[in-house]
Write a protein that holds these residues in place. Structure first.
Motif, PDB file in Angstrom:
ATOM      1  N   ASP A  70       8.059   4.078   3.210  1.00  0.00           N
ATOM      2  CA  ASP A  70       7.016   3.061   3.271  1.00  0.00           C
ATOM      3  C   ASP A  70       5.742   3.581   2.608  1.00  0.00           C
ATOM      4  O   ASP A  70       5.494   4.792   2.571  1.00  0.00           O
ATOM      5  N   SER A  71       4.923   2.644   2.101  1.00  0.00           N
ATOM      6  CA  SER A  71       3.744   3.072   1.354  1.00  0.00           C
ATOM      7  C   SER A  71       2.617   2.063   1.507  1.00  0.00           C
ATOM      8  O   SER A  71       2.484   1.126   0.711  1.00  0.00           O
ATOM      9  N   LEU A  72       1.809   2.223   2.545  1.00  0.00           N
ATOM     10  CA  LEU A  72       0.620   1.397   2.721  1.00  0.00           C
ATOM     11  C   LEU A  72      -0.490   1.863   1.790  1.00  0.00           C
ATOM     12  O   LEU A  72      -0.538   3.024   1.395  1.00  0.00           O
ATOM     13  N   SER A  73      -1.389   0.951   1.475  1.00  0.00           N
ATOM     14  CA  SER A  73      -2.517   1.322   0.620  1.00  0.00           C
ATOM     15  C   SER A  73      -3.458   2.259   1.379  1.00  0.00           C
ATOM     16  O   SER A  73      -3.517   2.253   2.612  1.00  0.00           O
ATOM     17  N   GLU A  74      -4.194   3.040   0.624  1.00  0.00           N
ATOM     18  CA  GLU A  74      -5.149   3.962   1.240  1.00  0.00           C
ATOM     19  C   GLU A  74      -6.236   3.205   1.999  1.00  0.00           C
ATOM     20  O   GLU A  74      -6.715   3.665   3.047  1.00  0.00           O
ATOM     21  N   LYS A  75      -6.613   2.028   1.508  1.00  0.00           N
ATOM     22  CA  LYS A  75      -7.651   1.247   2.173  1.00  0.00           C
ATOM     23  C   LYS A  75      -7.209   0.831   3.575  1.00  0.00           C
ATOM     24  O   LYS A  75      -7.974   0.925   4.540  1.00  0.00           O
ATOM     25  N   THR A  76      -5.956   0.370   3.693  1.00  0.00           N
ATOM     26  CA  THR A  76      -5.448  -0.038   5.007  1.00  0.00           C
ATOM     27  C   THR A  76      -5.341   1.148   5.948  1.00  0.00           C
ATOM     28  O   THR A  76      -5.663   1.049   7.145  1.00  0.00           O
ATOM     29  N   GLN A  77      -4.904   2.279   5.434  1.00  0.00           N
ATOM     30  CA  GLN A  77      -4.811   3.473   6.271  1.00  0.00           C
ATOM     31  C   GLN A  77      -6.200   3.902   6.767  1.00  0.00           C
ATOM     32  O   GLN A  77      -6.359   4.349   7.908  1.00  0.00           O
ATOM     33  N   GLN A  78      -7.191   3.743   5.899  1.00  0.00           N
ATOM     34  CA  GLN A  78      -8.546   4.088   6.297  1.00  0.00           C
ATOM     35  C   GLN A  78      -9.081   3.088   7.323  1.00  0.00           C
ATOM     36  O   GLN A  78      -9.775   3.455   8.283  1.00  0.00           O
ATOM     37  N   LEU A  79      -8.757   1.799   7.133  1.00  0.00           N
ATOM     38  CA  LEU A  79      -9.181   0.784   8.093  1.00  0.00           C
ATOM     39  C   LEU A  79      -8.583   1.052   9.473  1.00  0.00           C
ATOM     40  O   LEU A  79      -9.228   0.805  10.497  1.00  0.00           O
TER      41      LEU A  79
END
Length: 539
Positions: A194-203
């Motif tokens: 799986d690969s979420l965007s860095e922005k979502t991980q930061q959120l």
């Protein structure tokens, strides 16, 4: 960062499918507003919903006849197709032996048991309520990877966009647009690959409750491989995309279509459908308006209507009529009550007629729950025949678009998990079919049962009349099996032909042995009597 072309294509396709659904959204939303306002959330862009909004919507619905009738019809669909208290399907393969039939019968029982041991019964009613109201529903079927067994999800229609790769064919493409909080997204999409965007991980770290939009695309895989080991090479592709980032989050696949889309009455030239509520909408609107007028007339009837003369002392604009109030006027004739002219009898008659029409449209007047005393056999026969007549055409589409894919999906999950045991080698590569023995399907076979019974009585009358050859035109064994099948008798109750033949051979052998024993006994008795006679003569 390189552009994710696949994610971009899925986002564009989702927008195109959304534009194709928009012409139907207003009609679907209106149907939901009169039956179940909370189930239409998200249609026509309205994604916010709270208790106040629901209360306001329900307050505008002045009659509950449509809601009650729709729920009654949905309940009849559930009890008539997938009852939880009796086996409602069998799995068969053409031209197989009794051993194979027994394995298929046991497999069907295991699949049925596991379906109703899951959350199926709680989800399927909501599905049929959507079907009755909007004309279609989406049920997602997967395996519970934590506890085992099945897991079912009824997807809200506002989230689902559907299409078919075949003209006029069943729906095989489902795009689901949904939102998760950043914390939920990180928790769900945390598997390897799986690969979420860095922005979502930061959120998820800084603002975990921020909503993030995703699209889950399920469609036929043009690059599928027979006997594929990798999930992304299976016949049905599954791709989850993070919309704002245009990023592919997860790629996977399914052996069978997991998102089952069933439609009641398909709209020509469209993948979408309409339901019974849409057909009853003219009566539903009229009844609601009539109830509103009744309320206004009742307000006038209770509070009264007055006429007042502006005579310089009495100002009608400031007069308030009520208890314990003093009205100053020059004369008692300055203010008088007026007759409202309302005729409640007309409104009640019209409302009663509209309610009957709505119930008839939604079959509530003909498929009422039987809460009274137990019905006789004749009453059961008549009621089952009525269900077949009223719901038979709908049941045909329900079989092909709902029940068949449901059983294929559940059977495939259990078989791959080894829960059904190893299939006999004679079934290798054979296509199976589903035979429905639910109350609704059984009612469709009742005419065959009745015909067999009448034909048996006719043959018996012919034989009794002296035409013994008529018995040659009747096979009691096949007739008994056909009646048992039509009545939904479990396969394990009816012995196979080999066992029946063994029982008959054993019974015949016992009869022969008894006959031989009786003959031997008679011969011995005859010899004893003859010897006794000779001894008597010699004496």
């Amino acid at each position: 960062m390189m552009e994710d072309s696949k994610a971009l294509a899925i986002v564009k396709r989702a927008s195109a499918l959304k534009s194709l659904r928009m012409p139907h959204e207003a009609a679907m939303r209106e149907c939901f507003d009169y039956v179940a306002p909370e189930r239409g959330v998200g249609l026509e862009g309205d994604e916010s919903y709270d208790a106040g909004t629901e209360q306001s919507k329900r307050a505008r619905v002045l009659s509950s006849v449509a809601s009650e009738s729709a729920e009654n019809l949905a309940a009849n669909f559930v009890s008539g197709t997938t009852p939880s208290n009796s086996l409602w399907f069998e799995i068969g393969v053409d031209g197989v032996g009794d051993v194979d039939k027994r394995w298929l019968s046991d497999s069907a029982t295991s699949v049925w048991t596991n379906i109703h041991a899951s959350n199926f019964d709680s989800e399927v009613f909501d599905c049929h309520l959507d079907g009755v109201t909007a004309g279609w529903f989406v049920l997602y079927v997967d395996e519970d990877r934590e506890k085992g067994g099945f897991v079912f999800e009824q997807w809200p229609l506002a989230q689902c966009l559907i299409a078919s790769t075949k003209v006029g064919g069943a729906v095989d493409t489902v795009y689901r647009r949904f939102k998760l909080t950043a914390a939920q997204a990180v928790a769900i999409y945390s598997r390897k690959g799986d690969s979420l965007s860095e922005k979502t991980q930061q959120l998820a770290k800084e603002k975990p409750d921020t909503l993030v939009e995703f699209v889950h695309a399920i469609e036929p895989n043009p690059r599928s491989v027979v006997g594929a080991l990798l999930a992304k090479n299976l016949p049905i592709s599954s791709t989850t995309v993070e919309v704002a980032a245009r990023k592919t989050v997860r790629e996977s696949g399914y052996h069978e279509m997991p998102a089952i889309v069933a439609r009641l009455s398909r709209i020509p030239g469209s993948a979408y459908a309409t339901g019974p509520v849409a057909k009853a909408m003219p009566e539903i609107r009229m009844l609601n308006k009539l109830r509103a007028m009744e309320i206004q007339a009742a307000d006038l009837a209770v509070s009264g209507m007055w006429i007042a003369e502006d005579d310089g002392v009495l100002n009608p604009k400031t007069i308030k009529v009520g208890p314990r109030k003093v009205i100053v006027a020059n004369s008692v004739d300055s203010m008088k009550p007026l007759m409202t002219g309302s005729d409640f009898k007309v409104a009640w008659t019209e409302a009663d007629m509209l309610e009957r029409q709505i119930r008839r449209r939604l079959l509530a007047d003909q498929l009422q729950p039987q809460d009274g005393p137990a019905m006789t056999a004749t009453e059961v026969h008549v009621r089952v025949g009525l269900i077949r007549q009223l719901l038979g055409p709908v049941f045909g589409r329900m079989q092909s678009e709902f029940l068949q894919p449901l059983i294929e999906r559940c059977f495939g999950i259990m078989y791959r998990a080894g829960a059904l045991g190893k299939a006999p080698e004679s079934l290798a590569g054979r296509a199976f079919h589903v035979k429905y023995i639910s109350p609704m399907a059984r009612s469709q076979k009742l005419e065959d049962v009745t015909a067999i019974e009448r034909y048996g009585m006719f043959v018996a009358q012919q034989v009794q009349s002296g035409f013994a050859q008529a018995a040659d035109l009747y096979d009691p064994d096949e007739a008994s099996r056909a009646v048992g099948d039509g009545l939904g008798v479990p396969q394990r109750i009816i012995p196979d032909k080999r066992k029946v033949q063994m029982l008959r051979d054993a019974r015949k052998q016992d009869a022969q042995q008894q006959q031989q024993a009786m003959q031997q006994q008679a011969t011995q008795q005859s010899m004893t009597d003859a010897m006794a006679s000779r001894m008597a003569n010699a004496a």
